[in-house]
Design an enzyme around this catalytic site. Sequence first.
Site, mmCIF file in Angstrom:
data_model
loop_
_atom_site.group_PDB
_atom_site.id
_atom_site.type_symbol
_atom_site.label_atom_id
_atom_site.label_comp_id
_atom_site.label_asym_id
_atom_site.label_seq_id
_atom_site.Cartn_x
_atom_site.Cartn_y
_atom_site.Cartn_z
ATOM 1 N N ALA A 202 -20.470 -7.728 -3.279
ATOM 2 C CA ALA A 202 -20.348 -6.484 -2.513
ATOM 3 C C ALA A 202 -21.381 -5.450 -2.959
ATOM 4 C CB ALA A 202 -18.938 -5.916 -2.686
ATOM 5 N N LYS B 195 -26.813 -17.021 -8.665
ATOM 6 C CA LYS B 195 -26.960 -18.245 -9.465
ATOM 7 C C LYS B 195 -26.196 -19.417 -8.852
ATOM 8 C CE LYS B 195 -23.463 -16.810 -12.838
ATOM 9 N NZ LYS B 195 -23.211 -16.559 -14.257
ATOM 10 N N SER C 255 -16.804 -12.520 -7.389
ATOM 11 C CA SER C 255 -15.436 -12.055 -7.145
ATOM 12 C C SER C 255 -15.268 -11.441 -5.764
ATOM 13 C CB SER C 255 -15.043 -10.997 -8.185
ATOM 14 O OG SER C 255 -14.916 -11.594 -9.435
ATOM 15 N N ALA D 50 -11.635 -11.160 -3.154
ATOM 16 C CA ALA D 50 -10.768 -9.969 -3.182
ATOM 17 C C ALA D 50 -9.705 -10.068 -2.099
ATOM 18 C CB ALA D 50 -11.604 -8.711 -3.005
ATOM 19 N N GLN D 51 -8.500 -9.680 -2.454
ATOM 20 C CA GLN D 51 -7.391 -9.841 -1.511
ATOM 21 C C GLN D 51 -6.908 -8.497 -0.973
ATOM 22 O OE1 GLN D 51 -4.333 -12.138 -3.455
ATOM 23 N NE2 GLN D 51 -5.512 -14.019 -3.375
ATOM 24 N N GLY D 52 -6.382 -7.657 -1.908
ATOM 25 C CA GLY D 52 -5.632 -6.453 -1.543
ATOM 26 C C GLY D 52 -6.373 -5.527 -0.611
ATOM 27 N N GLY D 53 -7.567 -5.054 -1.019
ATOM 28 C CA GLY D 53 -8.317 -4.167 -0.148
ATOM 29 C C GLY D 53 -9.149 -3.144 -0.891
ATOM 30 N N GLU E 84 -0.492 -0.260 -3.363
ATOM 31 C CA GLU E 84 -0.583 -1.080 -4.581
ATOM 32 C C GLU E 84 -0.179 -0.231 -5.779
ATOM 33 O OE1 GLU E 84 -3.940 -4.422 -3.536
ATOM 34 O OE2 GLU E 84 -4.682 -2.536 -4.304
ATOM 35 N N HIS F 187 -4.568 -9.075 -14.626
ATOM 36 C CA HIS F 187 -3.774 -8.902 -13.407
ATOM 37 C C HIS F 187 -2.394 -9.493 -13.684
ATOM 38 C CE1 HIS F 187 -2.447 -8.987 -9.275
ATOM 39 N NE2 HIS F 187 -3.529 -8.349 -8.907
ATOM 40 N N ARG G 268 -1.231 -1.589 -13.574
ATOM 41 C CA ARG G 268 -1.309 -3.002 -13.984
ATOM 42 C C ARG G 268 -1.115 -3.271 -15.459
ATOM 43 N NH1 ARG G 268 -6.273 -5.062 -10.383
ATOM 44 N NH2 ARG G 268 -5.040 -4.777 -8.502
ATOM 45 N N HIS H 12 -8.732 -10.373 -15.328
ATOM 46 C CA HIS H 12 -9.052 -10.120 -13.925
ATOM 47 C C HIS H 12 -10.288 -9.252 -13.735
ATOM 48 C CE1 HIS H 12 -8.175 -9.491 -9.691
ATOM 49 N NE2 HIS H 12 -8.102 -8.181 -9.865
ATOM 50 N N ARG I 22 -8.232 0.097 -14.713
ATOM 51 C CA ARG I 22 -8.653 0.371 -13.341
ATOM 52 C C ARG I 22 -7.466 0.472 -12.386
ATOM 53 N NH1 ARG I 22 -9.689 -2.992 -8.820
ATOM 54 N NH2 ARG I 22 -9.502 -4.865 -10.094
ATOM 55 N N SER J 149 -12.151 -0.986 -7.292
ATOM 56 C CA SER J 149 -13.351 -1.692 -7.731
ATOM 57 C C SER J 149 -14.339 -1.916 -6.596
ATOM 58 C CB SER J 149 -12.956 -3.036 -8.336
ATOM 59 O OG SER J 149 -14.090 -3.818 -8.478
HETATM 60 P P1 FAD Z 1 -19.471 -10.167 -7.690
HETATM 61 O O1 FAD Z 1 -18.899 -10.109 -6.343
HETATM 62 O O2 FAD Z 1 -18.700 -10.883 -8.741
HETATM 63 O O3 FAD Z 1 -20.905 -10.856 -7.546
HETATM 64 C C1 FAD Z 1 -21.687 -11.198 -8.664
HETATM 65 C C2 FAD Z 1 -22.955 -11.875 -8.170
HETATM 66 O O4 FAD Z 1 -23.869 -11.995 -9.252
HETATM 67 C C3 FAD Z 1 -22.742 -13.289 -7.648
HETATM 68 O O5 FAD Z 1 -23.584 -13.469 -6.519
HETATM 69 C C4 FAD Z 1 -23.255 -14.165 -8.782
HETATM 70 O O6 FAD Z 1 -23.718 -15.417 -8.347
HETATM 71 C C5 FAD Z 1 -24.407 -13.304 -9.282
HETATM 72 N N1 FAD Z 1 -24.829 -13.546 -10.664
HETATM 73 C C6 FAD Z 1 -24.137 -13.315 -11.807
HETATM 74 N N2 FAD Z 1 -24.898 -13.623 -12.870
HETATM 75 C C7 FAD Z 1 -26.100 -14.043 -12.392
HETATM 76 C C8 FAD Z 1 -27.291 -14.510 -12.989
HETATM 77 N N3 FAD Z 1 -27.438 -14.617 -14.320
HETATM 78 N N4 FAD Z 1 -28.317 -14.876 -12.190
HETATM 79 C C9 FAD Z 1 -28.214 -14.822 -10.835
HETATM 80 N N5 FAD Z 1 -27.092 -14.375 -10.218
HETATM 81 C C10 FAD Z 1 -26.061 -13.997 -10.984
HETATM 82 N N6 FAD Z 1 -11.126 -5.282 -6.185
HETATM 83 C C11 FAD Z 1 -10.715 -4.420 -5.250
HETATM 84 O O7 FAD Z 1 -11.164 -3.277 -5.226
HETATM 85 N N7 FAD Z 1 -9.801 -4.813 -4.321
HETATM 86 C C12 FAD Z 1 -9.278 -6.064 -4.280
HETATM 87 O O8 FAD Z 1 -8.478 -6.388 -3.422
HETATM 88 C C13 FAD Z 1 -9.684 -6.986 -5.280
HETATM 89 N N8 FAD Z 1 -9.158 -8.238 -5.329
HETATM 90 C C14 FAD Z 1 -9.648 -9.128 -6.237
HETATM 91 C C15 FAD Z 1 -9.173 -10.440 -6.225
HETATM 92 C C16 FAD Z 1 -9.695 -11.382 -7.099
HETATM 93 C C17 FAD Z 1 -9.184 -12.790 -7.088
HETATM 94 C C18 FAD Z 1 -10.710 -10.992 -8.023
HETATM 95 C C19 FAD Z 1 -11.289 -11.984 -8.986
HETATM 96 C C20 FAD Z 1 -11.162 -9.678 -8.050
HETATM 97 C C21 FAD Z 1 -10.632 -8.747 -7.170
HETATM 98 N N9 FAD Z 1 -11.096 -7.424 -7.168
HETATM 99 C C22 FAD Z 1 -10.648 -6.555 -6.217
HETATM 100 C C23 FAD Z 1 -12.212 -7.026 -8.003
HETATM 101 C C24 FAD Z 1 -13.493 -7.030 -7.159
HETATM 102 O O9 FAD Z 1 -13.432 -8.109 -6.234
HETATM 103 C C25 FAD Z 1 -14.746 -7.170 -7.992
HETATM 104 O O10 FAD Z 1 -14.738 -6.248 -9.043
HETATM 105 C C26 FAD Z 1 -15.980 -6.916 -7.141
HETATM 106 O O11 FAD Z 1 -15.963 -7.761 -6.013
HETATM 107 C C27 FAD Z 1 -17.245 -7.149 -7.940
HETATM 108 O O12 FAD Z 1 -18.328 -7.136 -7.055
HETATM 109 P P2 FAD Z 1 -19.783 -7.277 -7.631
HETATM 110 O O13 FAD Z 1 -20.690 -7.210 -6.456
HETATM 111 O O14 FAD Z 1 -19.982 -6.323 -8.731
HETATM 112 O O15 FAD Z 1 -19.828 -8.743 -8.289
HETATM 113 C C1 SIN Z 2 -5.023 -7.549 -5.634
HETATM 114 O O1 SIN Z 2 -5.063 -7.820 -4.439
HETATM 115 O O2 SIN Z 2 -3.984 -7.525 -6.308
HETATM 116 C C2 SIN Z 2 -6.294 -7.234 -6.335
HETATM 117 C C3 SIN Z 2 -6.598 -5.837 -6.149
HETATM 118 C C4 SIN Z 2 -7.583 -5.365 -7.180
HETATM 119 O O3 SIN Z 2 -7.968 -6.107 -8.081
HETATM 120 O O4 SIN Z 2 -7.943 -4.191 -7.090
#
Ligand code: FAD
Ligand code: SIN
Length: 534
Positions: free
Chosen positions: A16, A36, A43, A47-50, A117, A239, A285, A346, A381, A386
């Site tokens: 994102a 990579k 992650s 993401a599920q919740g929103g 939540e 979580h 949490r 988490h 958090r 996030s």
């Molecule tokens: P990520 O989406 O994790 O992307 C990381 C990217 O970096 C990937 O493309 C990976 O391939 C790349 N990368 C990493 N290291 C390297 C490297 N060395 N070289 C090249 N590429 C690399 N948050 C919310 O606010 N609401 C939710 O509902 C929610 N639900 C969640 C549910 C789950 C199951 C999980 C695990 C997390 C959830 N979170 C939620 C947290 C949230 O999804 C994450 O914090 C957020 O998506 C992180 O986004 P990001 O872009 O920082 O990293």
């Molecule tokens: C969830 O849907 O419980 C994850 C939400 C979050 O990590 O913020």
Amino acid sequence: MQQQFDYDVLIIGSGAAGLSLALQLPRDKRVAIISKRELSAGSSSRAQGGIAAVLDSTDSVESHIQDTIEAGAKLGNPKAIRFTVENAKQSIEWLIQQQVPFTEDNAEQQGYHLTKEGGHSHRRIIHAADRTGWAVSETLLQRAKEAPNIQLITHKVAVDLITNAKTGLPGNRCIGAYILDQETGHVDSFSAQAVVLATGGASKVYLYTSNSDGCSGDGIAMAWRAGCRAGNMEFNQFHPTCLYHPKAKSFLISEAVRGEGGKLLLANGQPFMQRFDERLELAPRDIVARAIDHEMKRLGDDCVYLDISHRGKKFISTHFPTIYERCLEYGIDISKDPIPVVPAAHYTCGGVVTDQHGLTDVEGLYAIGETAFTGLHGANRLASNSLLECFVYAQSAAQHILRNWQTEYPAQSIKPWDESQVTDSDEDVILSHNWDELRRFMWDYVGIVRTNKRLTRAQHRVDLLLAEINEFYSNYRVTSDLVELRNLAVVASLIIRSAQQRHESRGLHYTLDYPNTASVARDTILTPHNYLWA
Ligand code: FAD
Ligand code: SIN
């Protein structure tokens, strides 16, 4: 053959944060987004919740700010919190413009359904059923594929950042990164005027996690090695509710299930949250995860149960289609039976220290999303803050990059990666052994409940592992497994060192040796030049 590539902006990470930043840059900037693994591997797509934002007229920015401060156990940075919360609505509007298909509900303002939540005093989570991350990722990826200036590059692993200081030039500016091409096995160099770490979190450092395999904290470790400070690394969020089933690897049961009335129960069917917090299942949490951990240890049980069956099949399969179907695959009909759940690592609340524009301590280097420490989350958090942070800081970083753009930026001559001394390893068992050992002692000694003794044990072990891994790294050809293990060890060390410095219990850091909360809340900031292993 090793190659050199040149871009205007190099974004490491296609989640994102990385995608949003790329889409906010103008078409005349040549942008590379590196992942990579596949593009949706992080992650974000899980993401599920929103996403939390004030979108209802009965809600207020001040209330969202207050909830964020409270959930963060009063450690969050008030400026970062206000900045994020005030920009939330605009971020959601931008996502709607990108055509993210949020769940609609005509009864509510703006026409979107808002769920609830833990820690939120209002319904303020906009979502796409229980697959918000997938909807956001697919939409943003589609927009990025349509943009002629953005190149999406997969299966290339960033190994390390290239800085002036490392190449013997004056100052400390980031000028690119060394990137391992997993097909050729060579390490190529990528140069760019701005380099962005959007590499996600580090929860893979724990044995049980909701995260996918690649969440190994690469950005935090690379930034640390490049001279950046790391902030509040002791606060890893667990979580409360991941599915407990031998075949389910790291599947989350969204907090929105509790938001819509799900009850936590012991094996004998008794509720227990009333003994821990008056907000019951919707306490923040850290409190819910600790309560579950306490009950599991007290009773010697493998899990507790989450029961939403009273909402009926129609409601459940409409609001939580993914969770409903996935549980059915494992033989659990959640419209009839309670779901076995356990806490799991988490979210990484700490990370690379940045300012309000995602700028790190190194010129030209930005960190956004889960890899960054902006001060928003404090000691814990607030749910769904996030993804919000990803969007808000992607925008402010894009603006900062453009405001500081140098039209006369000189071409950089980058030394190719030195491959002359290394051979292929014939001992890969060391990698898998150390990977397992590290994640297990982090879970056992640096988990939900800590003590000084456990932290010292963990510190001794991580120091040994770091020495062994670094030796391996100097002697053998670099592979993606080695890169991730090396980074995971650095992250583990940062978590342990930060936890050792915090002589209180606050938010996600709970230690039996210092059970009280100090009157003054302070961040834990580690600086690389104070540590030999940096
Ligand atoms: P990520 O989406 O994790 O992307 C990381 C990217 O970096 C990937 O493309 C990976 O391939 C790349 N990368 C990493 N290291 C390297 C490297 N060395 N070289 C090249 N590429 C690399 N948050 C919310 O606010 N609401 C939710 O509902 C929610 N639900 C969640 C549910 C789950 C199951 C999980 C695990 C997390 C959830 N979170 C939620 C947290 C949230 O999804 C994450 O914090 C957020 O998506 C992180 O986004 P990001 O872009 O920082 O990293
Ligand atoms: C969830 O849907 O419980 C994850 C939400 C979050 O990590 O913020």
